[in-house]
Scaffold this active site. Structure first.
Site, PDB file in Angstrom:
ATOM      1  N   TYR A   1     103.840 -47.301   1.254  1.00 16.20           N
ATOM      2  CA  TYR A   1     103.620 -45.903   0.857  1.00 16.20           C
ATOM      3  C   TYR A   1     104.671 -45.408  -0.143  1.00 16.20           C
ATOM      4  O   TYR A   1     104.511 -44.345  -0.732  1.00 16.20           O
ATOM      5  CB  TYR A   1     103.634 -44.961   2.082  1.00 16.20           C
ATOM      6  CG  TYR A   1     102.593 -45.251   3.133  1.00 16.20           C
ATOM      7  CD1 TYR A   1     101.533 -46.122   2.881  1.00 16.20           C
ATOM      8  CD2 TYR A   1     102.649 -44.664   4.390  1.00 16.20           C
ATOM      9  CE1 TYR A   1     100.588 -46.402   3.862  1.00 16.20           C
ATOM     10  CE2 TYR A   1     101.702 -44.930   5.357  1.00 16.20           C
ATOM     11  CZ  TYR A   1     100.679 -45.810   5.087  1.00 16.20           C
ATOM     12  OH  TYR A   1      99.742 -46.084   6.055  1.00 16.20           O
TER      13      TYR A   1
ATOM     14  N   HIS B   1     101.007 -54.624   8.479  1.00 11.65           N
ATOM     15  CA  HIS B   1     100.108 -53.605   7.899  1.00 11.65           C
ATOM     16  C   HIS B   1      98.664 -54.102   7.777  1.00 11.65           C
ATOM     17  O   HIS B   1      97.725 -53.425   8.173  1.00 11.65           O
ATOM     18  CB  HIS B   1     100.661 -53.186   6.530  1.00 11.65           C
ATOM     19  CG  HIS B   1     100.163 -51.863   6.050  1.00 11.65           C
ATOM     20  ND1 HIS B   1     100.912 -51.036   5.251  1.00 11.65           N
ATOM     21  CD2 HIS B   1      98.995 -51.207   6.256  1.00 11.65           C
ATOM     22  CE1 HIS B   1     100.230 -49.939   4.994  1.00 11.65           C
ATOM     23  NE2 HIS B   1      99.061 -50.026   5.589  1.00 11.65           N
TER      24      HIS B   1
HETATM   25  N1  NAP Z   1      97.355 -48.880   8.669  1.00 12.90           N
HETATM   26  C1  NAP Z   1      96.617 -48.627   7.624  1.00 12.90           C
HETATM   27  O1  NAP Z   1      96.097 -49.536   6.944  1.00 12.90           O
HETATM   28  C2  NAP Z   1      96.360 -47.198   7.228  1.00 12.90           C
HETATM   29  C3  NAP Z   1      95.309 -46.886   6.345  1.00 12.90           C
HETATM   30  C4  NAP Z   1      95.091 -45.549   6.039  1.00 12.90           C
HETATM   31  C5  NAP Z   1      95.896 -44.549   6.593  1.00 12.90           C
HETATM   32  N2  NAP Z   1      96.919 -44.891   7.421  1.00 12.90           N
HETATM   33  C6  NAP Z   1      97.807 -43.850   8.023  1.00 12.90           C
HETATM   34  O2  NAP Z   1      96.998 -42.845   8.609  1.00 12.90           O
HETATM   35  C7  NAP Z   1      97.341 -41.577   8.066  1.00 12.90           C
HETATM   36  C8  NAP Z   1      96.152 -40.641   8.075  1.00 12.90           C
HETATM   37  O3  NAP Z   1      95.066 -41.150   7.356  1.00 12.90           O
HETATM   38  P1  NAP Z   1      94.640 -40.615   5.910  1.00 12.90           P
HETATM   39  O4  NAP Z   1      95.822 -40.070   5.229  1.00 12.90           O
HETATM   40  O5  NAP Z   1      93.918 -41.744   5.273  1.00 12.90           O
HETATM   41  O6  NAP Z   1      93.534 -39.500   6.187  1.00 12.90           O
HETATM   42  P2  NAP Z   1      93.309 -38.276   7.201  1.00 12.90           P
HETATM   43  O7  NAP Z   1      94.527 -37.963   7.935  1.00 12.90           O
HETATM   44  O8  NAP Z   1      92.054 -38.575   7.966  1.00 12.90           O
HETATM   45  O9  NAP Z   1      92.928 -37.110   6.192  1.00 12.90           O
HETATM   46  C9  NAP Z   1      93.863 -36.573   5.291  1.00 12.90           C
HETATM   47  C10 NAP Z   1      93.127 -35.546   4.434  1.00 12.90           C
HETATM   48  O10 NAP Z   1      92.632 -34.487   5.266  1.00 12.90           O
HETATM   49  C11 NAP Z   1      93.100 -33.227   4.806  1.00 12.90           C
HETATM   50  N3  NAP Z   1      93.431 -32.419   5.981  1.00 12.90           N
HETATM   51  C12 NAP Z   1      94.356 -32.687   6.932  1.00 12.90           C
HETATM   52  N4  NAP Z   1      94.366 -31.740   7.874  1.00 12.90           N
HETATM   53  C13 NAP Z   1      93.435 -30.829   7.518  1.00 12.90           C
HETATM   54  C14 NAP Z   1      92.984 -29.611   8.093  1.00 12.90           C
HETATM   55  N5  NAP Z   1      93.484 -29.153   9.241  1.00 12.90           N
HETATM   56  N6  NAP Z   1      91.995 -28.921   7.439  1.00 12.90           N
HETATM   57  C15 NAP Z   1      91.476 -29.386   6.291  1.00 12.90           C
HETATM   58  N7  NAP Z   1      91.861 -30.542   5.697  1.00 12.90           N
HETATM   59  C16 NAP Z   1      92.833 -31.255   6.313  1.00 12.90           C
HETATM   60  C17 NAP Z   1      94.316 -33.533   3.942  1.00 12.90           C
HETATM   61  O11 NAP Z   1      94.393 -32.600   2.880  1.00 12.90           O
HETATM   62  P3  NAP Z   1      95.682 -31.648   2.687  1.00 12.90           P
HETATM   63  O12 NAP Z   1      96.823 -32.551   2.370  1.00 12.90           O
HETATM   64  O13 NAP Z   1      95.256 -30.764   1.551  1.00 12.90           O
HETATM   65  O14 NAP Z   1      95.849 -30.896   3.986  1.00 12.90           O
HETATM   66  C18 NAP Z   1      94.000 -34.926   3.393  1.00 12.90           C
HETATM   67  O15 NAP Z   1      93.231 -34.813   2.212  1.00 12.90           O
HETATM   68  C19 NAP Z   1      97.872 -41.942   6.677  1.00 12.90           C
HETATM   69  O16 NAP Z   1      98.541 -40.874   6.070  1.00 12.90           O
HETATM   70  C20 NAP Z   1      98.703 -43.148   7.012  1.00 12.90           C
HETATM   71  O17 NAP Z   1      99.940 -42.743   7.597  1.00 12.90           O
HETATM   72  C21 NAP Z   1      97.141 -46.195   7.774  1.00 12.90           C
END
Ligand code: NAP
Length: 274
Positions: free
Chosen positions: A49, A107
């Site tokens: 990241y 990862h």
């Molecule tokens: N291990 C892996 O391979 C892997 C892969 C993907 C992700 N991850 C981890 O999982 C975490 C979460 O997944 P993600 O970042 O892919 O997606 P997510 O958490 O499902 O969604 C993030 C999105 O949702 C929006 N959001 C968050 N809270 C909200 C709310 N209360 N109301 C409206 N919109 C909201 C955010 O926008 P705003 O910023 O505008 O609020 C952002 O665009 C990552 O950040 C990472 O740490 C791990």
């Protein structure tokens, strides 16, 4: 309110953490600090990241005792050979300015490197005190079984994509059989769930938003959730999921949203994805 913990193979993992993928620079520092002020006690980062230094800075700015915060980082696909693995782990710790993380994950599996070598290196990181716990991410049913067999230290979680649009019951069952927790990444389907009519309607009698219903669904399935936001006001919204309960009928209606093309994160192997 302190979020509940999920216990797995000796680890106590806060059931909600802040995801930090794509959070950069000052935004990342601020969001980590604010999340910890709001009551989050778990932060998810990864070498990939490019924000471990900022996560460490946010952690220090929050001025909490180190033992109160659960920090996860991950070793990227290109660094799974044992010597690379150790170097990558030490570099992550140096960027975070920590002597150990709470959880170190592989990862993504890399078929070019024998799994036995990578799991051996992962276990060594725990024995050497660079991490309190170890785990895996993006491991399939078959790979979970292989990893458990190879590991000489307990694996505590498999971090996988999980939200209402994807049925992960097979891999979740496999993790449970081996005592691993499941950490749900992209738990609000990268924002898609917040506009979902079914989730919105289910939330109405509970006075909760669609996003909160989505996260609560995963919590009731026993998952650890790591939603990401770049907006401080949403930190509190995403955390307010422990004061209501979805009924079995509501859980069923949410399960019905799953479909075979519900995956968001590309699994075709693009190393640049996430
Ligand atoms: N291990 C892996 O391979 C892997 C892969 C993907 C992700 N991850 C981890 O999982 C975490 C979460 O997944 P993600 O970042 O892919 O997606 P997510 O958490 O499902 O969604 C993030 C999105 O949702 C929006 N959001 C968050 N809270 C909200 C709310 N209360 N109301 C409206 N919109 C909201 C955010 O926008 P705003 O910023 O505008 O609020 C952002 O665009 C990552 O950040 C990472 O740490 C791990």
């Amino acid at each position: 309110m302190t979020p509940p913990v999920v216990e797995a193979n000796g680890a106590r993992i806060p059931a909600i953490g802040l995801g930090t993928w794509d959070l950069r620079g000052r935004t990342c520092v601020r969001m980590v600090e604010q999340a910890l002020h709001f009551g989050y006690r778990h932060i998810d980062t990864a070498e990939m990241y490019g924000n471990e230094a900022e996560v460490g800075e946010g952690l220090r700015a929050a001025r909490l005792p180190r033992g109160e915060v659960f920090i996860t980082t991950k070793v990227w696909q290109d660094h799974l050979a044992p010597s690379d693995f150790e170097r990558a782990t030490k570099e992550s710790l140096s960027r975070l300015q920590l002597s150990e993380v709470d959880l170190l994950l592989i990862h993504w599996p890399n078929p070019q490197v024998p799994l036995a070598d990578t799991i051996g290196a992962l276990c060594r990181m725990k024995r050497e005190g660079l991490t309190r716990h170890i785990g895996i991410s993006n491991f399939t049913v078959d790979l979970v079984a292989q990893a458990v067999k190879l590991a000489t230290e307990p694996l505590v979680t498999n971090q996988i994509e999980w939200h209402p649009y994807i049925d992960q019951s097979k891999v979740v069952d496999a993790c449970r059989r081996h005592g691993l927790a499941v950490t749900a990444y992209s738990p609000i389907a990268r924002g898609r769930a917040v506009g979902d009519e079914t989730l919105r309607k289910i939330g109405q009698p509970h006075r909760k938003s669609a996003g909160q219903v989505c996260l609560r669904f995963l919590i009731q399935k026993g998952a650890i959730v790591i939603p990401r936001t770049s907006r401080p006001e949403r930190l509190a919204e995403n955390l307010a999921i422990f004061d209501f309960e979805l009924t079995p009928a509501e859980m069923k209606d949410i399960e019905a949203l799953a479909h075979p093309r519900g995956r968001i994160v590309d699994w075709s192997g693009s190393p640049n994805w996430d």
